[in-house]
Design an enzyme around this catalytic site. Structure first.
Site, PDB file in Angstrom:
ATOM      1  N   SER A 164      52.975  80.793  76.266  1.00 25.71           N
ATOM      2  CA  SER A 164      53.939  79.779  75.876  1.00 25.71           C
ATOM      3  C   SER A 164      54.922  79.513  77.025  1.00 25.71           C
ATOM      4  O   SER A 164      54.494  79.215  78.139  1.00 25.71           O
ATOM      5  CB  SER A 164      54.653  80.215  74.595  1.00 25.71           C
ATOM      6  OG  SER A 164      55.384  79.166  74.015  1.00 25.71           O
ATOM      7  N   ASP A 330      45.961  76.151  67.784  1.00 26.01           N
ATOM      8  CA  ASP A 330      47.254  75.893  68.413  1.00 26.01           C
ATOM      9  C   ASP A 330      47.428  74.386  68.580  1.00 26.01           C
ATOM     10  O   ASP A 330      46.824  73.760  69.450  1.00 26.01           O
ATOM     11  CB  ASP A 330      47.318  76.591  69.772  1.00 26.01           C
ATOM     12  CG  ASP A 330      48.671  76.447  70.455  1.00 26.01           C
ATOM     13  OD1 ASP A 330      49.544  75.735  69.921  1.00 26.01           O
ATOM     14  OD2 ASP A 330      48.855  77.052  71.536  1.00 26.01           O
ATOM     15  N   HIS A 363      49.779  78.688  67.244  1.00 24.73           N
ATOM     16  CA  HIS A 363      50.294  78.974  68.583  1.00 24.73           C
ATOM     17  C   HIS A 363      50.616  80.455  68.770  1.00 24.73           C
ATOM     18  O   HIS A 363      50.448  81.003  69.861  1.00 24.73           O
ATOM     19  CB  HIS A 363      51.554  78.132  68.823  1.00 24.73           C
ATOM     20  CG  HIS A 363      52.196  78.360  70.147  1.00 24.73           C
ATOM     21  ND1 HIS A 363      51.576  78.053  71.341  1.00 24.73           N
ATOM     22  CD2 HIS A 363      53.415  78.870  70.473  1.00 24.73           C
ATOM     23  CE1 HIS A 363      52.380  78.359  72.342  1.00 24.73           C
ATOM     24  NE2 HIS A 363      53.504  78.857  71.843  1.00 24.73           N
TER      25      HIS A 363
END
Length: 387
Positions: A164, A330, A363
């Site tokens: 991320s 995601d 995610h």
């Protein structure tokens, strides 16, 4: 105490770890930021496990996501029942093997988990910076991390690893300091935010700034904007999950009720869950830090910074081997963004491995135990490491 201590190992855990800090950029030698401002002194919180080998070639830098911290693995005391956020991945024989590697994790500049950020004391006023704290970027975070690596005597990293926002930092490392990065592992990340990602961050920021207790960022002497920060966390948390994970976990199940309340209580389990996540978050995170870090993520644009709009050109100076991992569910940083990144790397002749992992959890899948993810990570990091 030595910078390169060997922590006690307990089974497959790194055992006890210790939070440390390193302070640099003391005035007049303040750190110059991308926005043009200077900042100093700057403190970074960090933790390590494993041992740095004789030629200092086995260091791995792990870079955390938005609300993470330096506590990546192990525990602080023998009775501590809450290990680091990636404890299943980091440790003896694990995906990131602390028997083979010297693992470093640092809290990012602009955060509130031990590193200098808007909640820190401004030495010129004796009060928290608040919104007088300069806007920092992913590049600024990486420049600060480089200072820490120099302090630790690590001049070339065996790997930088991040998911991320941490993946953005790993990307920045690979193009900003190509001679210092041997390999990079990029999980659930992107070279730049989509309009969708920016939109969710903006709504979350507005939730904080709309709270009257935010007080223009100057709230440290009074009540904090807990409601605004809680709503911001709820918004963000939705983006970390997936439709399938929410269906499996909650569906339309009611919360301890046989029927609707016909008021605005939390009727559904998913409502109660999000409220709980919001309440937990305000106990450990600073509202202004949330604003600054999400803005840094929105500003990140590898193509604009290094490629004049071209992803291929952005990677022209990179030298690292890359492992790029995406997750099927995601929707915040979907697989097509990873494929675009991989294509640009390959057009530069870089050594790139790519895998889309089947995962239903959205995610946040990279933060959840996965035998496949651990095996892929270990194979990539250890395959050519004969130390």
């Amino acid at each position: 105490m030595s910078e390169y201590i060997q922590h006690d190992q307990q089974g497959s855990s790194v055992g006890r770890v210790e939070k440390r800090t390193y302070t640099f950029a003391r005035p007049p030698a303040a750190m110059r930021l991308e926005c043009g401002a200077t900042l100093g002194p700057v403190t970074l919180a960090y933790e390590t496990c494993g041992r740095l080998n004789e030629d200092r070639s086995n260091a791995i830098l792990i870079l955390h996501a938005l609300s993470g911290d330096a506590h990546v693995a192990g525990t602080y005391t023998d009775s501590d029942d809450k290990p680091g956020w990636w404890d299943f991945m980091v440790g003896p024989g694990k995906g990131i093997d602390s028997d083979r590697h010297f693992v470093i994790c640092t809290n990012i500049l602009g955060s509130c988990m031990g590193s200098t950020g808007p909640a820190s004391i401004d030495p010129t006023t004796g009060k928290p910076y608040g919104l007088s704290f300069p806007v920092v970027t992913i590049a600024d975070m990486v420049d600060a991390q480089k200072q820490l690596m120099d302090h630790l005597g690590v001049h070339r990293l065996h790997a930088v690893i991040g998911g991320s926002v941490g993946g953005m930092q790993a990307l920045e490392w690979s193009v900003r300091y190509p001679d210092r990065v041997e390999s990079a592992v990029l999980l659930a990340t992107t070279t730049r935010h989509s309009a969708l990602a920016i939109a969710f961050n903006e709504v979350a920021r507005q939730a904080i700034m709309a709270d009257p207790k935010w007080n223009g960022g100057d709230y440290h002497d009074g009540e904090k904007p807990d409601l605004g920060l809680a709503v911001a966390r709820m918004i963000g948390h939705i983006t970390y999950l997936s439709d399938e994970s929410m269906r499996l976990k909650f569906g339309r199940r009611l919360q301890d009720k046989a029927d609707f309340s016909f008021n605005f209580d939390a009727d559904f389990q998913v409502e109660s869950y999000l409220r709980h996540q919001g309440r937990k978050f305000v106990d450990r995170f600073d509202a202004n830090a949330f604003l600054y870090i999400t803005k840094a993520a929105d500003y990140f644009d590898l193509e604009r910074q290094y490629g004049e709009g071209s992803a291929v050109a952005a990677f022209s100076g990179a030298r690292a081997r890359f492992l790029v991992l995406s997750f099927t569910s995601d929707w915040l940083y979907p697989t097509y963004q990873s494929r675009t990144m991989v294509k640009a790397m390959k057009k530069n002749g870089l050594d790139v491995s790519f895998c889309e992992i089947e995962a239903q959890w959205g995610h946040d899948a990279f933060l959840l135990p996965s035998d496949r993810l651990s095996a892929i990570m270990k194979g990539f990091l250890d395959g050519d490491n004969d130390q």
